[in-house]
Scaffold this motif. Structure first.
Motif, short mmCIF file in Angstrom:
data_model
loop_
_atom_site.label_atom_id
_atom_site.label_comp_id
_atom_site.label_asym_id
_atom_site.label_seq_id
_atom_site.Cartn_x
_atom_site.Cartn_y
_atom_site.Cartn_z
N UNK B 110 -0.66 2.04 0.63
CA UNK B 110 0.69 1.46 0.62
C UNK B 110 1.01 0.99 2.03
N UNK B 111 1.32 -0.31 2.19
CA UNK B 111 1.65 -0.79 3.53
C UNK B 111 3.15 -1.00 3.69
N UNK B 112 3.88 -1.05 2.61
CA UNK B 112 5.34 -1.09 2.74
C UNK B 112 5.95 -0.39 1.54
N UNK B 113 6.97 0.40 1.79
CA UNK B 113 7.54 1.23 0.74
C UNK B 113 9.05 1.21 0.87
N UNK B 114 9.76 1.04 -0.24
CA UNK B 114 11.21 1.16 -0.17
C UNK B 114 11.66 2.11 -1.25
#
Lengths: 169, 276
Positions: B110-114
């Motif tokens: 995962x390189x970006x998580x919100x």
């Protein structure tokens, strides 16, 4: 002089997008409160600048944020909206004369600045969260989000304004 | 005629605003209706490489806890491997992670998580080049994470289960009663399970797992446990609060899973729908 302004706005555009998506979107104070700094671009855009260009730039600014956060077009819509109402907000916060003199946002009185920044931020956040949640039956949730994030954003925007204000002395 | 032109010139800012605002709203509605055909997504070259760069730097901050998670999963898998019966059958341990070979797995980071918004998305570092396709299921070592919604050649974006548009078919592990898992946008560790009929036995702490019906996830992947439940005022259904097993706020390594014959099943279902 004109070139300098283009360069300045381009750098500001890129820096604001990067700061927003890499840093501020990760804050999540109390789980959901996030400051949005990028409306600063629209807030401090030259007062005598081309209004059509500002609307176009705001669209691109919002769309860049949307691209990074997979949110459809909500940031673009909110940014375009405040870019369009900016002349009206300027008029009631600073009076009719703002167009004719070369005043800067941070040289006006504090209450005038407050009125201007607060209105821009809250309108922006209201449009943003309405579109994000997209359900008018959750109006309380929208208003709560707008209020908390709005206060947080205003503080961050004011800090940035004062940190990077050019000394005119 | 002159007046029309004059009108356009006088209101050019308003018209420009109207045009761009409409485009934005169209993008927004488009992203709400069906995933996969959105115009702007984080699975593109620019945002993908920027997020990849950021992830390469911040990765080190969570190495210890990520290692612990992976070691725990390894231990579990190893113990299950050694518990194989003499007959060659795998013991029915829980959770039944050994699934049929009809599923293929891809691992990704995962390189970006919100997780703080109401429509949350993740970006992962695998894309079309690595065989990622839309509608693949995404799971962490602990349980379900989301569904792939958009792909580019090197990156993909994932619609998290923490998205008010997400719907996952889930069931009770013990009784096979199934319902739909949704999120109300409030607490990122609690999901809501709907449409469980009143006759189903429900108790606090019951395990909720995926249902094989949806072709996205294999059957029996753990999702969460029942933390609270009540009967809806109208209708004969329960409203169940499910505590997620996956900590959505600290995701790093995930697996993408796809049923090998999913396209065939999809095609068949579409055909049946067309006949109707």
């Amino acid at each position: 002089m004109w070139n300098n302004e283009i360069l300045q706005n381009t750098v500001r555009f890129i820096v604001l997008v990067l700061v927003q998506v890499l840093l501020l979107d990760k804050i999540l104070f109390l789980g959901y409160i996030n400051p949005y700094l990028y409306p600063l671009f629209i807030i401090i855009y030259p007062l005598t600048g081309n209004k059509g260009l500002l609307i176009l730039l705001s669209f691109l600014l919002g769309l860049s944020i949307d691209m990074f956060s997979d949110s459809g077009g909500i940031h673009a819509a909110a940014s375009v909206f405040i870019a369009w109402i900016r002349p009206f907000v300027l008029k009631y916060s600073f009076g009719v004369s703002y167009e004719y003199n070369t005043m800067r946002v941070h040289s006006a009185s504090l209450s005038q600045q407050m009125a201007y920044v607060l209105s821009m931020v809250f309108v922006h956040h209201f449009v943003l969260f309405s579109l994000e949640i997209f359900n008018m039956s959750h109006i309380l949730f929208i208003l709560k989000n707008t209020l908390f994030s709005g206060v947080f954003s205003t503080i961050v925007i004011f800090c940035t304004l004062y940190l990077f204000a050019k000394r005119t002395t | 005629m002159q007046q029309i032109i004059h009108f356009f010139i006088r209101n050019k800012n308003f018209l420009l605003f109207l045009l761009l605002f409409t485009i934005s709203i169209a993008f927004t509605i488009n992203s709400h209706t069906y995933h996969g055909n959105r115009f702007v997504s984080s699975a593109n070259f620019i945002s993908g490489s920027i997020f990849g760069f950021k992830s390469a730097i911040t990765e080190y901050l969570g190495l210890k806890s990520q290692n612990e998670k992976l070691a725990k999963e390894n231990r579990e898998l190893r113990s299950r491997l050694l518990n194989v019966n003499p007959s060659g059958e795998v013991e029915n341990t829980n959770p039944p992670l050994v699934v049929d070979s009809t599923y293929t797995f891809i691992n990704a980071k995962v390189i970006n998580n919100s997780y703080g918004r109401t429509k949350n998305q993740l970006t992962i570092d695998k894309g079309k080049k690595d065989g990622v396709v839309i509608d693949m299921g995404v799971m962490s070592p602990e349980g379900v994470v989301g569904i792939v919604s958009h792909t580019s050649s090197n990156y993909a974006s994932v619609q998290s289960v923490l998205n008010t548009n997400s719907q996952v078919v889930a069931k009770f592990k013990k009784s096979n009663h199934f319902g739909t898992l949704v999120w109300d946008g409030k607490d990122p560790s609690i999901l809501q399970l709907k449409e469980i009929p009143r006759i189903a036995p429900v108790g606090k702490g019951d395990t909720i797992v995926t249902d094989g019906r949806s072709t996205i996830f294999p059957e029996g992947i753990p999702i969460g446990t029942v933390s609270d439940f009540e009967i809806e005022e109208v209708g004969d259904y329960y409203r169940i609060q499910v505590k997620l097993l996956t900590d959505m706020t600290s995701l790093k390594h995930v697996y993408l899973v796809q049923r090998v014959d999913a396209p065939e099943i999809k095609a068949l279902e579409n055909e049946a729908n067309d006949v109707e």
